[in-house]
Each structure stands twice: as C-alpha cells, then as structure tokens.
Motif scaffolding. Sequence first.
Motif, PDB file in Angstrom:
ATOM      1  N   MET A  27       0.835  -1.170   0.000  1.00 14.57           N
ATOM      2  CA  MET A  27       0.000   0.000   0.000  1.00 14.57           C
ATOM      3  C   MET A  27       0.882   1.236   0.000  1.00 14.57           C
ATOM      4  SD  MET A  27      -3.080   0.320   2.496  1.00 14.57           S
ATOM      5  CE  MET A  27      -3.684   1.677   3.244  1.00 14.57           C
ATOM      6  N   SER A  28       1.392   1.555  -1.165  1.00 13.86           N
ATOM      7  CA  SER A  28       2.283   2.702  -1.250  1.00 13.86           C
ATOM      8  C   SER A  28       1.492   3.969  -1.545  1.00 13.86           C
ATOM      9  CB  SER A  28       3.326   2.477  -2.335  1.00 13.86           C
ATOM     10  OG  SER A  28       2.694   2.422  -3.584  1.00 13.86           O
ATOM     11  N   ARG A  29       1.982   5.028  -1.043  1.00 11.42           N
ATOM     12  CA  ARG A  29       1.331   6.319  -1.214  1.00 11.42           C
ATOM     13  C   ARG A  29       2.100   7.115  -2.258  1.00 11.42           C
ATOM     14  NH1 ARG A  29       0.031  10.428   3.756  1.00 11.42           N
ATOM     15  NH2 ARG A  29      -0.925  12.018   2.485  1.00 11.42           N
ATOM     16  N   THR A  30       1.385   7.750  -3.168  1.00 10.98           N
ATOM     17  CA  THR A  30       2.068   8.514  -4.203  1.00 10.98           C
ATOM     18  C   THR A  30       2.607   9.809  -3.613  1.00 10.98           C
ATOM     19  OG1 THR A  30       0.005   9.598  -4.851  1.00 10.98           O
ATOM     20  CG2 THR A  30       0.614   7.592  -6.039  1.00 10.98           C
ATOM     21  N   ARG A  31       3.681  10.272  -4.176  1.00 12.09           N
ATOM     22  CA  ARG A  31       4.329  11.490  -3.710  1.00 12.09           C
ATOM     23  C   ARG A  31       3.523  12.699  -4.158  1.00 12.09           C
ATOM     24  NH1 ARG A  31       9.881  12.010  -2.420  1.00 12.09           N
ATOM     25  NH2 ARG A  31      10.414  14.184  -2.163  1.00 12.09           N
ATOM     26  N   ARG A  32       3.213  13.557  -3.217  1.00 12.90           N
ATOM     27  CA  ARG A  32       2.443  14.756  -3.537  1.00 12.90           C
ATOM     28  C   ARG A  32       3.383  15.914  -3.834  1.00 12.90           C
ATOM     29  NH1 ARG A  32      -1.582  15.741   1.280  1.00 12.90           N
ATOM     30  NH2 ARG A  32       0.343  15.539   2.445  1.00 12.90           N
ATOM     31  N   THR A  33       2.968  16.764  -4.741  1.00 13.70           N
ATOM     32  CA  THR A  33       3.712  17.985  -5.014  1.00 13.70           C
ATOM     33  C   THR A  33       2.820  19.161  -4.665  1.00 13.70           C
ATOM     34  OG1 THR A  33       2.976  17.985  -7.309  1.00 13.70           O
ATOM     35  CG2 THR A  33       5.095  16.955  -6.848  1.00 13.70           C
ATOM     36  N   PHE A  34       3.434  20.209  -4.152  1.00 12.16           N
ATOM     37  CA  PHE A  34       2.682  21.369  -3.703  1.00 12.16           C
ATOM     38  C   PHE A  34       3.122  22.593  -4.488  1.00 12.16           C
ATOM     39  CE2 PHE A  34       3.146  18.466  -0.098  1.00 12.16           C
ATOM     40  CZ  PHE A  34       1.809  18.225   0.183  1.00 12.16           C
ATOM     41  N   SER A  35       2.169  23.436  -4.815  1.00  7.94           N
ATOM     42  CA  SER A  35       2.486  24.657  -5.548  1.00  7.94           C
ATOM     43  C   SER A  35       3.149  25.656  -4.604  1.00  7.94           C
ATOM     44  CB  SER A  35       1.214  25.267  -6.132  1.00  7.94           C
ATOM     45  OG  SER A  35       0.381  25.746  -5.094  1.00  7.94           O
ATOM     46  N   LYS A  36       3.834  26.618  -5.198  1.00 13.12           N
ATOM     47  CA  LYS A  36       4.490  27.621  -4.365  1.00 13.12           C
ATOM     48  C   LYS A  36       3.463  28.500  -3.652  1.00 13.12           C
ATOM     49  CE  LYS A  36       5.265  30.531  -8.401  1.00 13.12           C
ATOM     50  NZ  LYS A  36       6.252  31.150  -9.251  1.00 13.12           N
ATOM     51  N   GLU A  37       2.281  28.660  -4.246  1.00 15.41           N
ATOM     52  CA  GLU A  37       1.229  29.437  -3.594  1.00 15.41           C
ATOM     53  C   GLU A  37       0.749  28.728  -2.326  1.00 15.41           C
ATOM     54  OE1 GLU A  37       1.105  28.690  -6.899  1.00 15.41           O
ATOM     55  OE2 GLU A  37       1.589  30.661  -7.722  1.00 15.41           O
ATOM     56  N   PHE A  38       0.588  27.406  -2.419  1.00 21.67           N
ATOM     57  CA  PHE A  38       0.158  26.624  -1.261  1.00 21.67           C
ATOM     58  C   PHE A  38       1.203  26.683  -0.154  1.00 21.67           C
ATOM     59  CE2 PHE A  38       0.124  22.583   1.073  1.00 21.67           C
ATOM     60  CZ  PHE A  38      -1.155  22.622   1.605  1.00 21.67           C
ATOM     61  N   LYS A  39       2.472  26.492  -0.529  1.00 21.02           N
ATOM     62  CA  LYS A  39       3.550  26.534   0.456  1.00 21.02           C
ATOM     63  C   LYS A  39       3.602  27.896   1.134  1.00 21.02           C
ATOM     64  CE  LYS A  39       6.629  23.255  -1.847  1.00 21.02           C
ATOM     65  NZ  LYS A  39       7.944  23.102  -2.481  1.00 21.02           N
ATOM     66  N   THR A  40       3.432  28.955   0.349  1.00 19.80           N
ATOM     67  CA  THR A  40       3.455  30.310   0.903  1.00 19.80           C
ATOM     68  C   THR A  40       2.335  30.508   1.910  1.00 19.80           C
ATOM     69  OG1 THR A  40       4.381  31.123  -1.179  1.00 19.80           O
ATOM     70  CG2 THR A  40       3.416  32.755   0.292  1.00 19.80           C
ATOM     71  N   LYS A  41       1.154  30.017   1.554  1.00 18.97           N
ATOM     72  CA  LYS A  41       0.008  30.148   2.449  1.00 18.97           C
ATOM     73  C   LYS A  41       0.263  29.439   3.775  1.00 18.97           C
ATOM     74  CE  LYS A  41      -4.314  28.131   1.991  1.00 18.97           C
ATOM     75  NZ  LYS A  41      -5.506  27.789   1.225  1.00 18.97           N
ATOM     76  N   VAL A  42       0.792  28.237   3.713  1.00 18.31           N
ATOM     77  CA  VAL A  42       1.063  27.460   4.927  1.00 18.31           C
ATOM     78  C   VAL A  42       2.147  28.140   5.758  1.00 18.31           C
ATOM     79  CG1 VAL A  42       1.901  25.249   5.799  1.00 18.31           C
ATOM     80  CG2 VAL A  42       0.303  25.301   3.881  1.00 18.31           C
ATOM     81  N   VAL A  43       3.216  28.585   5.107  1.00 19.23           N
ATOM     82  CA  VAL A  43       4.328  29.209   5.827  1.00 19.23           C
ATOM     83  C   VAL A  43       3.887  30.514   6.481  1.00 19.23           C
ATOM     84  CG1 VAL A  43       6.565  30.351   5.506  1.00 19.23           C
ATOM     85  CG2 VAL A  43       6.159  28.112   4.502  1.00 19.23           C
ATOM     86  N   LEU A  44       3.081  31.303   5.784  1.00 19.87           N
ATOM     87  CA  LEU A  44       2.607  32.551   6.387  1.00 19.87           C
ATOM     88  C   LEU A  44       1.763  32.286   7.628  1.00 19.87           C
ATOM     89  CD1 LEU A  44       1.733  34.759   3.294  1.00 19.87           C
ATOM     90  CD2 LEU A  44       3.554  35.097   4.942  1.00 19.87           C
ATOM     91  N   GLU A  45       0.934  31.282   7.564  1.00 17.38           N
ATOM     92  CA  GLU A  45       0.144  30.929   8.755  1.00 17.38           C
ATOM     93  C   GLU A  45       1.043  30.439   9.885  1.00 17.38           C
ATOM     94  OE1 GLU A  45      -3.534  28.796   8.656  1.00 17.38           O
ATOM     95  OE2 GLU A  45      -3.840  29.320   6.553  1.00 17.38           O
ATOM     96  N   ALA A  46       2.082  29.693   9.535  1.00 17.75           N
ATOM     97  CA  ALA A  46       3.006  29.202  10.562  1.00 17.75           C
ATOM     98  C   ALA A  46       3.801  30.349  11.169  1.00 17.75           C
ATOM     99  CB  ALA A  46       3.947  28.158   9.965  1.00 17.75           C
ATOM    100  N   LEU A  47       4.187  31.328  10.352  1.00 17.75           N
ATOM    101  CA  LEU A  47       4.954  32.468  10.852  1.00 17.75           C
ATOM    102  C   LEU A  47       4.103  33.390  11.724  1.00 17.75           C
ATOM    103  CD1 LEU A  47       7.099  33.396   7.729  1.00 17.75           C
ATOM    104  CD2 LEU A  47       7.927  32.472   9.893  1.00 17.75           C
ATOM    105  N   ARG A  48       2.838  33.493  11.426  1.00 19.79           N
ATOM    106  CA  ARG A  48       1.948  34.339  12.240  1.00 19.79           C
ATOM    107  C   ARG A  48       1.790  33.798  13.659  1.00 19.79           C
ATOM    108  NH1 ARG A  48      -1.991  34.596   7.441  1.00 19.79           N
ATOM    109  NH2 ARG A  48      -1.170  36.363   6.306  1.00 19.79           N
ATOM    110  N   GLU A  49       1.926  32.483  13.809  1.00 17.38           N
ATOM    111  CA  GLU A  49       1.843  31.789  15.098  1.00 17.38           C
ATOM    112  C   GLU A  49       0.527  32.044  15.815  1.00 17.38           C
ATOM    113  OE1 GLU A  49       5.392  32.861  17.227  1.00 17.38           O
ATOM    114  OE2 GLU A  49       6.611  31.487  16.047  1.00 17.38           O
TER     115      GLU A  49
END
Length: 92
Positions: free
Chosen positions: A1-23
């Motif tokens: 049961m292998s899981r395929t590798r997901r790729t994330f757009s730079k917009e998605f990464k930016t959104k996640v990082v900004l939320e993480a930085l806001r704390e």
Amino acid sequence: MSRTRRTFSKEFKTKVVLEALRERTTIEVLVKKYELLPTQISIWKAEAVKNMSNVFAKDKPEIVKNPISTEKLYAEIGQLKMENDYLKKKLS
C-alpha cells in the motif's frame, strides 16, 4: 500500500508558511488543516526565514536578455513579409 508522492504549488507553500509564521495557531492545527507532516511545515518555515533577506536585497537578479540579435529578427520579418506578399499574389 504505497502512497504517491504529492507535489505542492508555491502558492500553497506560501500560504502554509505565512500561517506558521503568524503563530496564531499551533503547528498541530496546521498539520490537521492541510494534512501535512509537522516536519514538512517546519522545513518550509525554516527555508522561508533563511531566504527572507533575498526579498530585500539591493541587487535584483538581472533579466537575461535574449541572445538573438535584432538584425536576425528584422531579416526574418522581411523574409516572412516577402513570402506573405508572394502568397497573396498567387491567390489572387
């Protein structure tokens, strides 16, 4: 049961990082919200903080100019114009 590798757009990464930085929320909440691993969010956050000084750098990366000379382009335009005129004459 292998899981395929997901790729994330730079917009998605930016959104996640900004939320993480806001704390405003914890990493655990972000993990559940975006279905990511906590280490992935931490890696993206560390990379963003490390490269943040590049945003304010005085030396902006130069735009690479096209190596094709304008003379070649004008010659090609002239040739295409002549071919176009020739085809117009043949059709009429």
